[in-house]
Design a protein around this motif. Structure first.
Motif, short mmCIF file in Angstrom:
data_model
loop_
_atom_site.label_atom_id
_atom_site.label_comp_id
_atom_site.label_asym_id
_atom_site.label_seq_id
_atom_site.Cartn_x
_atom_site.Cartn_y
_atom_site.Cartn_z
N ASP A 1 -12.22 20.74 -10.33
CA ASP A 1 -10.34 20.99 -9.53
C ASP A 1 -10.51 22.10 -8.39
OD1 ASP A 1 -9.42 18.28 -10.29
OD2 ASP A 1 -9.80 19.23 -11.76
N MET B 1 -19.08 13.96 -7.90
CA MET B 1 -18.17 13.11 -9.24
C MET B 1 -17.76 14.06 -10.12
SD MET B 1 -18.14 9.97 -8.33
CE MET B 1 -17.67 8.62 -9.43
N LEU C 1 -7.77 0.84 -2.06
CA LEU C 1 -8.41 2.18 -1.79
C LEU C 1 -6.86 3.12 -1.77
CD1 LEU C 1 -10.93 1.31 0.85
CD2 LEU C 1 -11.19 1.30 -1.86
N SER C 2 -6.13 2.67 -2.64
CA SER C 2 -5.22 3.43 -2.70
C SER C 2 -5.14 5.10 -2.87
CB SER C 2 -3.83 3.27 -3.61
OG SER C 2 -4.51 3.03 -4.71
N ARG C 3 -5.80 5.53 -3.18
CA ARG C 3 -6.14 6.92 -3.85
C ARG C 3 -7.11 7.92 -2.02
NH1 ARG C 3 -4.45 5.69 -7.74
NH2 ARG C 3 -5.29 6.31 -10.33
N LEU C 4 -7.47 6.72 -1.19
CA LEU C 4 -7.57 7.23 -0.42
C LEU C 4 -5.75 7.57 0.83
CD1 LEU C 4 -11.25 5.79 0.79
CD2 LEU C 4 -10.55 7.82 -1.07
N SER C 5 -6.49 8.10 1.90
CA SER C 5 -5.35 8.40 2.29
C SER C 5 -5.37 7.58 3.86
CB SER C 5 -4.78 9.97 3.23
OG SER C 5 -6.23 10.29 3.66
N ASP C 6 -4.29 7.45 4.18
CA ASP C 6 -4.69 6.37 5.68
C ASP C 6 -5.48 6.69 6.86
OD1 ASP C 6 -2.24 4.78 4.58
OD2 ASP C 6 -1.10 5.22 6.61
N LEU D 1 -18.05 7.24 -16.76
CA LEU D 1 -16.69 7.34 -17.07
C LEU D 1 -16.28 8.42 -18.32
CD1 LEU D 1 -16.21 3.27 -16.34
CD2 LEU D 1 -15.35 5.55 -15.00
N ALA E 1 -14.44 2.13 -12.60
CA ALA E 1 -13.66 2.04 -14.20
C ALA E 1 -12.84 0.28 -14.48
CB ALA E 1 -11.74 2.78 -13.93
N ARG E 2 -12.69 0.14 -12.83
CA ARG E 2 -12.01 -1.32 -12.68
C ARG E 2 -12.63 -2.12 -12.56
NH1 ARG E 2 -7.84 -4.08 -8.98
NH2 ARG E 2 -8.03 -6.13 -9.62
N ARG F 1 1.12 -1.21 0.04
CA ARG F 1 -0.01 -0.38 0.40
C ARG F 1 0.87 1.09 0.43
NH1 ARG F 1 -4.40 3.25 1.05
NH2 ARG F 1 -3.74 4.56 2.51
N ILE G 1 -9.21 6.56 5.68
CA ILE G 1 -9.57 5.01 5.51
C ILE G 1 -9.85 4.99 6.49
CG2 ILE G 1 -8.48 2.76 5.40
CD1 ILE G 1 -7.06 2.68 3.27
N HIS H 1 -12.25 10.31 -6.81
CA HIS H 1 -11.00 9.91 -7.58
C HIS H 1 -11.02 8.53 -6.85
CE1 HIS H 1 -8.80 14.47 -7.91
NE2 HIS H 1 -9.53 13.70 -9.16
N PHE I 1 -13.82 7.28 -9.02
CA PHE I 1 -13.96 6.90 -10.13
C PHE I 1 -13.22 5.47 -10.70
CE2 PHE I 1 -15.18 11.36 -11.75
CZ PHE I 1 -15.76 11.37 -12.76
N ARG J 1 1.17 3.53 -2.79
CA ARG J 1 0.41 5.92 -3.00
C ARG J 1 2.02 6.15 -2.91
NH1 ARG J 1 -3.07 7.61 -0.94
NH2 ARG J 1 -2.24 9.03 0.39
#
Ligand SMILES: Nc1ncnc2c1ncn2[C@@H]1O[C@H](COP(=O)(O)OP(=O)(O)O)[C@@H](O)[C@H]1O
Ligand SMILES: [Mg+2]
Lengths: 584, 463
Positions: free
Chosen positions: B357, B141, B444-449, B349, B381-382, A544, B452, B374, B377, A548
């Motif tokens: 922004d 969105m 969920l790599s677009r979210l920060s720790d 999409l 998409a996935r 992870r 999450i 993000h 999206f 990132r």
């Protein structure tokens, strides 16, 4: 001055009966409002001219006056930090809300001049006779490339207006040249140089997918084609902000007014990562938005490249961002159509290809007339109809550029930015640029680059296969390949222009990220070979962090890179030793 | 200004919308003319080209009934203008700005050129004020901001009119005072019922006195269709930049406008570009769409919501393609969603808001709004990619993660895209976080720790 009288007028094009000599590409003044135009054809007693402003109200009989000079623009120190129209006239100040024909502002401004030549000294074309003291890039005053002579007089150090004569030269033929700080130059004539040099170093853009995978050389030319909304403008703006050029010439050619407003709003508040100075100080913005006169759109591209060459001739490295070259080509098509020329492919005139070639040819790394090493790099956005790269502008452009950054609709729709498709894009100067990376302390650049590209290619192949047999049916190594390719996409290629941390990535950080990710690729392969399953590898928590990485590894934090490096070793090692505790 | 001048018996030839006229007076390009037939009916035209002894007049209405000998040409010595003034709101006009509601003429305080003038780029203020439309796929969105031009790309038979009407009824600024608002409805070649439905809806929500309507009937000549949005945008600019209102302009259907442009271009004998549309269609559309915006120091704004139906449902067709190159994003409606009963049928999409922004995040909407969007999206998409995979080889070959994506795709459409009534941004965000909990955290790599922890873990525990 030669005179002519309008005989026919339609849209931006007019025909006039001439009374005196005119030349092709001569600048003319049209009608009672003295609109700027340019002769584009001569035919017996008639001339055809295009007009760079709204032609409403022009009528037969209105005068056309020749200037005796080819369409030229005033180059000078007053350009930096400004927004100008396609013919280098400053756009009116904010208080003028609407851009009516003729409402252009005054350039004005005074500059602190320091003489660099003495009375009696002989100056060759392009030689420096003064410098300007101001913040931002070093600005020098040079003898126009078509002038030389002996200094008859030169002013003392002090504040002068841009148009004041500061130096007087007597040429060999006895002609007297009164030189202000800047000079006029015809836009369609490339400025001469001593010599063109071959590429040597990259133009560092701060965008990982470009610097690492598809670099552009200083003095190189890159094209950025993509359908609407794929990220051309954002990428162009990112390059304008973060690339390591000394001067940026940004030309908005037939695009949105709000995008110009955005640049004006943002740049003054951002600092150049190398010099710490506000970005606006090194930037010239040339705006001919989509609702401004079409003929000036055609000229704006030439204006921009002429400005770029002018700064190059001061010994600077210049980057020209043109958004979008397709709108320029369309302007060519529109004027050609009005002249009744025979249309070629998609209605474009037959000379489209040669015009594109001439434009991109003006990018180069050179030895200037003054003997300095300098460059103009061109980044041209292309807007192909329906995103189809086989259309004339994209396909001709492709022949003249050395870096091709193909934007991809699917990536853009997934909001995976920059949406450059790594399997369609290319860069031709990689061999030369590898040496630069070596000098920068990254001898592995080339190998890493090759490995990423191979991984991405394998990913595509394997995904196609997985579609038939199912992902689970792929051998373990191939599942790991997919995992690693996904990681490189997310952890390295993904870079948001809106992230305050990640919008710029220095070459050092790029190298550090790449080393770290490659370390994971190597160590995970070993772990797999030692008997671990791809699922277990896929579950190590450090993944992870690596996905990132752009957000989590800031500039200048080698400690964090080391911590992650050891975490990779430890977590993968623990799988090997049978340690199951990380599998959730 | 010169006074009006009238020419008699000067027309030499009539060809489609063009009159070839002997030029016996001094006129300038683009100037307006009135064409008066033997029955004293007036039509509008403009000077399209001229030389020493002829001029070509483009009649901007039908040429039916015009003759050579008995047609009068009155030269106006100025470009086409729309006399505007207070009292525009609540009125209904025809294609060329004549009242058709039986009311008196609008007092002419200003005579504004219908072509408008380009907004000086240095005078533009960056659009930043988030407009809540109460549609999740837009607010969450693809956010709309004041001064944006954001079209709906639709297909024939989809509920785009209903969507636009609801947006016109519900759009509001969050928190702060809304200021004076106005709605300009521009019906371009649309059936009478469409305009009437809009009028009734506005009436029922009490917004009719803030609304101006411009109606171009489907049976009116194409040249006239080209004028309607220009008259309407001139009114919008007056309402915004003179009266200081926030104006939302709904233009429907821009496809009819483009068809008219193609027809008129062909009648001029111009060389067509792609699919027969003129090469200048991009520039022409830009002169309309670029009239949206905010201006430094002026209170009002012009926001545009153009609607177009994509011929052949093809987003690559020149009409949506050129529009998308000019507008600040697009909201795409999809037939398959509509068929599944999803309203509003927004294909998330291919939709985009380029100004999102500028108008979302800390200080604008919510600090976690951009990351949430993000992540949604990326995940959706996935999910659509996995769907393709599953349709080829069934569910068996899918990994556990992929199965969860498949599930995510379904609930995303059923619970976030589809909505029965209006939603606040907070409600939309809440649904977004909830849906993400379907996926493994590691994805969920677009979210920060912190995000999450806060929205995925803690909320999951609460639930
Ligand atoms: N590198 C990027 N980082 C973050 N967002 C991006 C990036 N590139 C594009 N975008 C998003 O995509 C939208 C469209 O990009 P834009 O550059 O305007 O497209 P184009 O010029 O190709 O039509 C932008 O408004 C932005 O939201
Ligand atoms: Mg763009």
């Amino acid at each position: 001055m030669s005179k002519a009288a309008i005989h026919w007028v339609g849209g931006p094009v007019l025909r006039a009966d001439v009374k005196g000599p005119f030349h092709v590409h001569e600048a003319v003044s049209v009608g009672v409002n003295e609109l700027l135009g340019e002769v584009i054809q001569l035919d017996g007693e008639q001339l055809v001219a295009q007009v760079y402003e709204d032609t409403t109200g022009l009528k037969p009989g209105d005068p056309v006056t020749g200037s005796g000079l080819p369409l030229s623009v005033p180059l000078g120190p007053g350009l930096l930090g400004r927004i100008l129209d396609g013919l280098l006239r400053p756009l009116a100040e904010e208080s003028v809300h609407f851009y009516a024909p003729g409402t252009v502002g005054q350039r004005g401004g005074r500059f602190h001049f320091v003489p660099l030549a003495d009375t009696g000294e002989t100056l060759a074309p392009g030689a420096f006779f003064g410098r300007i003291v101001r913040e931002g890039p070093t600005m020098r005053c040079m003898v126009p490339p078509n002038v030389s002579g002996t200094v008859e007089s030169i002013v003392d150090e002090g504040e002068y207006a841009e148009t004041d004569t500061v130096c007087v030269l007597i040429a060999d033929d006895g002609r007297r040249h009164e030189l202000p700080m800047g000079h006029m130059w015809p836009v369609r004539r490339p400025r001469p140089v001593q010599k063109r040099l071959s590429p040597e170093a990259p133009m560092v853009t701060g965008q990982r997918i470009l610097d690492t995978l598809f670099p552009v050389a200083r003095g190189g030319r890159a094209a950025l084609p993509g359908g609407f909304g794929t990220g051309k403008t954002v990428l162009q703006e990112s390059l304008a902000k973060w690339c390591d050029a000394d001067v940026i010439v940004y030309v908005g050619c037939g695009e949105r007014g709000n995008e110009m407003a955005e640049v004006l709003d943002e740049f003054p508040g951002l600092d150049d990562p190398r010099t710490g100075r506000p970005l606006m100080e090194r930037t010239v913005i040339i705006a001919n938005t989509s609702n401004m006169p079409v003929a000036a759109r055609e000229a704006s591209i030439y204006t921009a490249i002429t400005v770029a060459e002018y700064f190059r001739d001061m010994g600077l490295h210049v980057a020209l961002m043109a958004d979008s070259t397709s709108r320029w080509a369309e302007a060519l098509r529109e004027v050609s159509g009005r002249l009744g020329e025979l249309p070629g492919e998609s209605g474009y005139p037959a000379y489209l290809a040669s015009r594109l070639a001439e434009f991109y040819e003006r990018a180069a790394r050179v030895r200037t007339l003054a003997g300095e090493e300098a460059s103009v790099t061109i980044i041209g956005a292309v807007s192909p109809p329906a995103g189809d790269f086989s259309e004339p502008v994209t396909s001709h452009t492709k022949r003249y550029v050395r870096s091709f950054w193909a934007l991809d609709r699917a990536r853009a729709q997934a909001r995976f930015y920059p949406a450059i498709n790594p399997l369609v894009s290319y860069a031709e100067d990689v061999d030369v640029l590898a040496r630069w990376w070596q000098i920068q302390g990254n001898p592995d650049w080339r190998i890493h680059r090759q490995r990423i590209l191979t991984l991405l290619e394998q990913q595509e192949k394997l995904e196609r296969m997985a579609r038939i047999v199912g992902k689970d049916a792929l051998p373990a190594e191939q599942q790991l390949t997919l995992l690693c390719a996904e990681l490189l996409n997310e952890g390295f290629l993904y870079q948001s222009s809106f992230s305050p941390i990640d919008r710029y990535c220095s070459p050092e950080r790029q190298s550090a990220m790449l080393r770290l990710l490659m370390h994971f690729v190597d160590r995970s392969a070993e772990t797999l070979a030692a008997g671990a399953g791809p699922e277990a590898i896929g579950e190590v928590p450090v993944l992870r962090r690596l996905r990132r990485l752009g957000e989590e590894l800031p500039e200048d934090d080698p400690e964090e890179a080391n911590r992650l490096w050891t975490a990779v070793d430890r977590e993968l090692g623990e799988i090997n030793t049978g340690g199951d505790q990380h599998a959730r | 200004m010169r006074g009006d001048l009238t020419l008699t018996g000067a027309v030499r030839r009539i060809e489609g919308p063009l009159l070839y006229v002997k030029r016996s007076a001094s006129v300038g390009l683009n100037e307006a003319v009135q064409i008066i037939d033997s029955e004293q009916r007036q039509r509008v035209g403009r000077i399209a080209a001229l030389d020493e002894d002829k001029m070509i007049i483009e009649v901007l209405e039908s040429t039916t009934g015009l003759g050579l000998g008995d047609t009068l040409i009155r030269l106006r010595a100025e470009p086409l203008v729309f006399p505007v003034g207070p009292g525009l709101l609540g009125r209904v006009f025809d294609s060329v700005g004549r009242p058709v509601d039986g009311g008196p003429p609008v007092p002419a305080e200003r005579r504004m050129r219908i072509d408008g003038l380009a907004i000086n780029p240095t005078a533009r203020a960056l659009p930043r004020d988030f407009i809540e439309t109460s549609v999740s796929t837009i607010d969450l969105m693809n956010s709309l901001v004041r001064g944006q031009k954001l079209p709906l790309f639709s297909c024939g038979g989809l509920p785009h009119d209903r969507m636009a009407t609801e947006i016109a009824q519900r759009a509001r600024l969050r928190g702060g005072e809304a200021g004076e608002f106005a709605i300009v409805f521009v019906g371009i070649g649309v059936p009478h019922d469409t305009a009437e439905a809009f009028r009734t809806a506005m009436e029922s929500s009490g917004a009719l006195e803030h609304t101006v309507m411009f109606l171009n009937r489907a049976d009116e000549p194409s040249t006239q269709r080209l004028l309607t949005p220009r008259f309407a945008l001139t009114a919008a600019e007056y309402l915004a930049f003179t009266e200081g209102r926030h104006v939302l302009v709904i233009l429907t259907d821009m496809t009819n406008y483009c068809e008219a442009l193609r027809e008129v271009s062909a009648s001029h004998g111009e060389i067509p570009s792609r699919k027969g549309y003129p090469g200048y269609m991009y520039s022409d559309l830009a002169t309309l769409y670029e009239r949206a915006g905010c201006i430094k120091g002026l209170a009002g704004t012009v926001t545009q919501l153009p609607i177009l139906t994509m011929p052949g449902d093809d987003i690559g067709h020149p009409i949506p393609d050129l529009t998308g190159y000019i507008t600040e994003g697009q909201i795409v409606l999809a037939r398959d969603l509509d068929r599944k009963g999803v309203y509003p049928p927004v294909a998330v999409l291919p939709s985009l808001s380029r100004l999102m922004d500028n108008g979302t995040g800390e200080g604008y909407t919510h600090k976690d709004h951009p990351n949430l969007a993000h992540q949604l999206f990326a995940a959706y998409a996935r999910a659509t990619r996995v769907r393709v995979l599953a349709s080829v080889m069934g569910m068996e070959g899918l990994s556990d993660t992929d199965k969860r994506y498949l599930k995510f795709g379904d609930v995303f459409e059923d619970e976030l895209v589809k909505q029965a009534g209006p939603r606040t941004l907070e409600e939309s965000m809440e649904i977004g976080w909830r849906l993400l909990r379907v996926l493994p955290e590691a994805e969920l790599s677009r979210l920060s720790d912190a995000q999450i922890e806060r929205y995925i873990r803690q909320e999951a525990e609460l639930a």
